[in-house]
Scaffold this motif. Structure first.
Motif, short mmCIF file in Angstrom:
data_model
loop_
_atom_site.label_atom_id
_atom_site.label_comp_id
_atom_site.label_asym_id
_atom_site.label_seq_id
_atom_site.Cartn_x
_atom_site.Cartn_y
_atom_site.Cartn_z
N ALA A 165 5.78 25.30 -29.58
CA ALA A 165 6.21 24.03 -29.02
C ALA A 165 5.47 22.86 -29.65
CB ALA A 165 5.98 24.03 -27.51
N ALA A 166 6.16 21.75 -29.80
CA ALA A 166 5.53 20.54 -30.34
C ALA A 166 4.54 19.98 -29.33
CB ALA A 166 6.60 19.50 -30.67
N SER A 167 3.57 19.20 -29.81
CA SER A 167 2.57 18.64 -28.90
C SER A 167 3.18 17.53 -28.06
CB SER A 167 1.39 18.10 -29.72
OG SER A 167 1.85 17.06 -30.56
N ILE A 188 -0.63 23.55 -25.17
CA ILE A 188 -1.31 22.50 -24.40
C ILE A 188 -2.69 22.98 -23.98
CG2 ILE A 188 -1.21 21.03 -22.36
CD1 ILE A 188 1.81 21.40 -22.32
N LEU A 189 -2.76 24.23 -23.55
CA LEU A 189 -4.03 24.78 -23.09
C LEU A 189 -5.08 24.75 -24.20
CD1 LEU A 189 -5.51 26.10 -20.73
CD2 LEU A 189 -4.61 28.31 -21.48
N ALA A 190 -4.64 25.01 -25.44
CA ALA A 190 -5.59 25.04 -26.56
C ALA A 190 -5.95 23.66 -27.07
CB ALA A 190 -5.01 25.87 -27.70
N LYS A 191 -4.97 22.76 -27.10
CA LYS A 191 -5.16 21.49 -27.80
C LYS A 191 -5.10 20.26 -26.90
CE LYS A 191 -2.98 23.61 -31.86
NZ LYS A 191 -1.85 23.56 -32.82
N GLY A 192 -4.77 20.46 -25.64
CA GLY A 192 -4.62 19.32 -24.74
C GLY A 192 -5.70 19.27 -23.68
N GLN A 193 -5.31 18.84 -22.49
CA GLN A 193 -6.28 18.59 -21.43
C GLN A 193 -5.75 19.15 -20.11
OE1 GLN A 193 -7.87 14.70 -21.96
NE2 GLN A 193 -8.81 14.61 -19.94
N VAL A 194 -6.61 19.87 -19.40
CA VAL A 194 -6.27 20.37 -18.07
C VAL A 194 -6.79 19.37 -17.04
CG1 VAL A 194 -6.59 22.25 -16.41
CG2 VAL A 194 -6.41 22.76 -18.86
N VAL A 195 -5.93 18.98 -16.11
CA VAL A 195 -6.35 18.02 -15.08
C VAL A 195 -6.24 18.68 -13.71
CG1 VAL A 195 -5.65 16.02 -16.43
CG2 VAL A 195 -4.01 17.05 -14.87
N PRO A 208 -5.10 11.32 -17.56
CA PRO A 208 -5.85 10.18 -18.12
C PRO A 208 -4.92 9.08 -18.59
CG PRO A 208 -5.90 12.08 -19.60
CD PRO A 208 -5.32 12.57 -18.32
N ALA A 209 -5.43 7.85 -18.57
CA ALA A 209 -4.61 6.69 -18.97
C ALA A 209 -4.11 6.84 -20.40
CB ALA A 209 -5.43 5.41 -18.82
N VAL A 210 -4.93 7.42 -21.27
CA VAL A 210 -4.52 7.68 -22.65
C VAL A 210 -4.48 9.20 -22.85
CG1 VAL A 210 -5.01 7.28 -25.08
CG2 VAL A 210 -5.63 5.54 -23.38
N PRO A 211 -3.29 9.79 -22.66
CA PRO A 211 -3.20 11.25 -22.78
C PRO A 211 -3.57 11.72 -24.18
CG PRO A 211 -1.23 10.32 -21.76
CD PRO A 211 -2.00 9.17 -22.33
N PRO A 212 -4.20 12.87 -24.30
CA PRO A 212 -4.54 13.41 -25.62
C PRO A 212 -3.28 13.81 -26.38
CG PRO A 212 -4.96 15.03 -23.91
CD PRO A 212 -4.62 13.76 -23.20
N ALA A 213 -3.40 13.90 -27.69
CA ALA A 213 -2.24 14.23 -28.53
C ALA A 213 -1.65 15.58 -28.15
CB ALA A 213 -2.66 14.23 -29.99
N GLY A 214 -2.49 16.50 -27.67
CA GLY A 214 -2.00 17.82 -27.33
C GLY A 214 -1.30 17.89 -25.99
#
Length: 465
Positions: free
Chosen positions: A58-60, A96-103, A110-116
């Motif tokens: 899947a794309a980021s 997402i789990l590898a490259k993004g952020q778990v909230v 977050p106000a500025v979501p990570p690229a992942g």
């Protein structure tokens, strides 16, 4: 990867070591030791994956609607969701789990979501322990546990499998073969190492999924709402996590690349790297540590408190600071002793008496030991408290050249509370020079004592000959 156009591939076998026996939990087709399996039969579905026709990762940055749909797909046990759709959902959440952020659940991203991208704890749990995720982990483990590193079995190309790995792969259903190849391709796209399944450490008990995702949310948190001690504990839990399948690998990758892990690395750099060359290192490190905020000091301590195997190295931040002070004591003492003997290290001592000197042997052992623990600090402090310069074969002298061992040892012991005091003592001339007590001097004293048994008493009393 070269595309394979046939469904059955014959692999040329190389001589390999005897493969490991299967675990009692696994039941594999019997393979005669004299007739190793050299054919891997790919299902049509697995062949499509190898031919590049499988769903791409899947794309980021997916939308939350896509995340919600992916969670539903992984939890579907009715059979209504196709295998392709479940593989796509698994790839999306794992990325997402590898490259993004778990909230945290029910908390705004977050106000500025990570690229992942971002995902809730619930979505992370689906990626790790949903019914389909468990199936993926089990399929991967069933084959990888039989792979032979000596035969260079490649997890991303089952046609390289030999012996038991080939038998394990051939025993899979067509769908499970597709799952295995897709999962290993996903791991490769994440950048995870392609290694045979590693056995967890003895006594390892994986955390429950809620504790695991709570920890991921804590180390990923950038709001400032999580205390440093809680983030430290979370990172410690994650660093010891041995997850299964691509999602398990992704959780470990998330922890390693999390904002808090980056902050820990920053505190270590501030304490350990900003040092003036040529100056005593440990007082500088202690000064750098004391300049950090209390929260950042706790963060630095958290990264140093335990060894990789879980052994506690420092009981408190205070004992870590004591260790830095004691390390400076040991470094200064060792350098002065080696300088006095004219060697670069104590293994180069020349005479039998010097080599067999127990105090010098102990000094060398302590200096070469791993210094980063309370246990080492205690050993050095005990050594300094029970060792004199005479024990080391040395006599400290002051500016006038008169021995003053008592003052020298007092100065050394003062270092245990403040390494900087020791540096000042040296610079002020209280302990400028240490000289070896030579074998010749000892021999002379012995001859004099034998000639005049009262010589020693006279000398001690200050009575001339």
């Amino acid at each position: 990867m070269v595309a394979i156009s046939t469904s059955t591939v014959t692999v040329q076998l190389l001589p390999v070591a005897s493969p490991p026996q299967p675990s009692p939990q696994e039941s594999l087709p019997a393979v005669a030791s004299s007739d190793p399996v050299d054919k891997v039969t790919l299902s049509a579905e697995a062949q499509q994956v190898l031919d590049g026709q499988a769903p791409a990762p899947a794309a980021s940055g997916p939308t939350q609607d896509q995340v919600t749909a992916a969670v539903a797909a992984l939890n579907d046990t009715t059979g209504k969701t196709s295998l392709d759709d479940q593989l796509k959902a698994y790839a999306l959440l794992t990325n997402i789990l590898a490259k993004g952020q778990v909230v945290f659940d029910n908390r705004l991203p977050p106000a500025v979501p990570p690229a992942g991208g971002t995902m809730s704890e619930a979505a992370a749990q689906a990626a790790l322990v949903s019914s389909f995720s468990q199936r993926v982990a089990q399929v991967v483990a069933k084959v990888d546990a039989q792979r032979d590193p000596a035969a260079k079995d490649s997890g991303t190309d089952p046609t390289t499998f030999t012996g038991r790995a080939a038998a394990a792969f051939n025993a899979l259903s067509a769908d499970d073969q597709k799952i295995y190849v897709a999962a290993k391709s996903l791991s490769q796209s994440l950048g995870a190492a392609d290694l045979p399944a590693a056995q967890p450490p003895a006594g390892y008990s994986p955390p429950d999924v809620k504790a695991l995702t709570d920890a991921l949310a804590k180390v990923d948190d950038t709001s400032g709402g999580v205390m440093a001690k809680d983030q430290t504990a979370a990172l410690s839990l994650l660093n010891g996590y041995a997850g299964a399948g691509p999602a398990g690998q992704a959780a470990a990758m998330n922890a390693a690349a999390s904002p808090f892990a980056a902050h820990v690395a920053q505190t270590q750099t501030l304490v350990e790297k900003y040092l003036v060359p040529g100056k005593a290192p440990y007082p500088q490190m202690l000064d750098n540590l004391n300049k950090l905020s209390p929260e950042d000091q706790a963060t630095y301590f958290g990264a140093k408190t335990k060894a990789a195997d879980g052994t506690v190295l420092f009981a408190s931040l205070g004992s870590l600071k004591d260790n830095l002070t004691t390390r400076e004591t040991m470094l200064t003492l060792y350098n002065q002793v080696t300088q006095a003997y004219g060697v670069s290290d104590l293994t180069q001592l020349q005479t039998v008496a010097q080599k067999n000197n127990p105090a010098l042997q102990k000094l060398e052992t302590l200096f070469r030991a791993d210094q980063g623990s309370d246990a080492w600090t205690a050993q050095v402090q005990d050594f300094l408290s029970h060792t004199t310069m005479a024990d080391l074969g040395l006599a400290p002298v002051d500016n006038s050249g008169n021995p003053d061992m008592a003052k020298a040892m007092e100065t050394l012991k003062a270092v245990l509370s403040d390494a900087q005091d020791f540096a000042v003592a040296i610079k002020s001339g209280k302990m400028q020079k240490w000289a070896p007590i030579t074998e010749a001097k000892k021999a002379t004293d012995k001859v004099q004592a034998e000639a005049d048994p009262l010589a020693a008493a006279k000398a001690e009393a200050g009575i001339g000959g």
